[in-house]
Design an enzyme around this catalytic site. Structure first.
Site, PDB file in Angstrom:
ATOM      1  N   LYS A   1     -14.245  -4.225 -26.630  1.00 11.16           N
ATOM      2  CA  LYS A   1     -13.569  -5.252 -26.451  1.00 11.16           C
ATOM      3  C   LYS A   1     -13.072  -5.582 -24.784  1.00 11.16           C
ATOM      4  O   LYS A   1     -11.932  -5.139 -24.172  1.00 11.16           O
ATOM      5  CB  LYS A   1     -13.222  -6.257 -26.883  1.00 11.16           C
ATOM      6  CG  LYS A   1     -13.110  -8.051 -26.792  1.00 11.16           C
ATOM      7  CD  LYS A   1     -12.208  -8.184 -28.083  1.00 11.16           C
ATOM      8  CE  LYS A   1     -12.422  -9.825 -28.183  1.00 11.16           C
ATOM      9  NZ  LYS A   1     -12.008 -10.438 -29.554  1.00 11.16           N
TER      10      LYS A   1
ATOM     11  N   CYS B   1     -16.877 -10.687 -29.730  1.00 17.74           N
ATOM     12  CA  CYS B   1     -15.914 -12.503 -29.857  1.00 17.74           C
ATOM     13  C   CYS B   1     -15.413 -13.351 -28.068  1.00 17.74           C
ATOM     14  O   CYS B   1     -16.653 -13.682 -27.845  1.00 17.74           O
ATOM     15  CB  CYS B   1     -15.069 -12.425 -30.868  1.00 17.74           C
ATOM     16  SG  CYS B   1     -14.079 -13.871 -31.390  1.00 17.74           S
TER      17      CYS B   1
ATOM     18  N   GLU C   1     -17.569  -8.882 -36.681  1.00 16.48           N
ATOM     19  CA  GLU C   1     -15.997  -7.575 -36.424  1.00 16.48           C
ATOM     20  C   GLU C   1     -15.418  -7.687 -36.656  1.00 16.48           C
ATOM     21  O   GLU C   1     -15.097  -8.201 -38.141  1.00 16.48           O
ATOM     22  CB  GLU C   1     -15.557  -9.125 -34.840  1.00 16.48           C
ATOM     23  CG  GLU C   1     -14.120  -8.159 -34.144  1.00 16.48           C
ATOM     24  CD  GLU C   1     -13.688  -9.889 -33.396  1.00 16.48           C
ATOM     25  OE1 GLU C   1     -12.646  -9.187 -31.887  1.00 16.48           O
ATOM     26  OE2 GLU C   1     -13.893 -10.819 -33.586  1.00 16.48           O
TER      27      GLU C   1
END
Length: 281
Positions: free
Chosen positions: A118, A159, A46
């Site tokens: 995301k 994440c 990331e």
């Protein structure tokens, strides 16, 4: 007919203030993963081209696929003939000028196979631990992304997404064999939940799970936990890094996916007359 698999390399990279140097380092390590380890798939962490922090995202953001980072990833994927999971970068959308935390996936021909923004933004407040609000700068994505690689179907999360078992379940419903999460857990949540969540999602979905972190930098404003890892469908850790700049290599064996799902058939045993996880069309 038995399914085969592929070799994957996870690159736990150092990230500094220079975007150009971050990209050059990534490209160098990609070459090593292919030349020395024979990787067919390479995955980056990331925010690998930028320091992680809301104050940095606007400065480092670029458009996809025309920006410096995208061009470099496309070129190296084509040169080496590999599939490249391009970690994440801060993306500036040319349509609405909003910023996203975005993963790009590149084919061996250097074409953009998919992008994933995301979905779940990292907004937390742990007194005495860490406070962070991605939503101050970023906009959440609204679409899943999966790609087919050498007989496998791979779903992408980023994440904080790994905490949401519903997202992983949707990918399993789509037939995914593996979930890949570029991520940067911190020194509070990393020791508590990084391994736990990777193994949990592998167990939930009976899939391979890969998590790819930046290397730890104790001088950074946001300190990453590290410990990039590959977990198999039995929820066993196959290979794991520590906290420095390292490479994690693993062979993804799709026969194990089929074995686990056959021997513990939770997919067909779900009481979907009582509960189910569906995406909104």
């Amino acid at each position: 007919m038995a399914r085969a698999g592929f070799r994957i390399a996870l690159l736990q990279l150092k990230v500094g203030a220079s975007k150009t140097q971050n990209i050059e380092n990534a490209v160098s390590k990609i070459r090593t993963a292919v030349a020395d380890k024979g990787a067919r798939v390479v995955a980056l962490p990331e925010c690998f081209n930028s320091p992680y922090g809301t104050q940095h995202f606007p400065e480092y953001a670029e458009e996809i696929p025309t920006g410096e980072t995208s061009r470099s990833l496309a070129a190296i994927a084509k040169e080496l003939g590999i599939y490249l999971i391009g970690g994440t970068i801060p993306e500036r959308c040319s349509v609405n000028s909003k910023l996203y935390n975005t993963c790009t996936i590149w084919s061996p021909e250097g074409t953009l196979m998919a992008t994933y923004r995301k979905i779940h933004l990292f907004d937390i407040n742990i007194p005495g631990g860490i406070q962070f609000r991605e939503s101050d700068v970023l906009t959440g994505g609204a679409k899943l992304a999966s790609v087919a690689i050498d007989g496998a179907k791979i779903g992408i999360g980023i994440c904080y997404d790994i905490r949401f078992d519903e997202l992983a379940r949707l990918y399993r419903n789509q037939g995914c064999d593996m979930l890949i999460y570029p991520g940067a857990f911190n020194m509070k949540t990393g020791p508590l939940h990084w391994e736990l969540l990777a193994r949990a999602r592998a167990n939930d979905t009976q899939s391979y799970v890969a998590t790819i972190s930046p290397a730890r930098d104790a001088s950074a404003g946001y300190i990453a936990w590290g410990h990039s890892m590959v977990v198999d469908p039995w929820a066993r850790i196959v290979s794991e890094a520590t906290d420095g700049e390292e490479m994690v290599v693993a062979d993804i064996n799709l026969k194990i996916v089929d074995e686990v799902r056959s021997q513990i058939p939770i997919f067909s045993q779900r009481r979907t007359d009582l509960y189910k996880t569906d995406s909104i069309p």
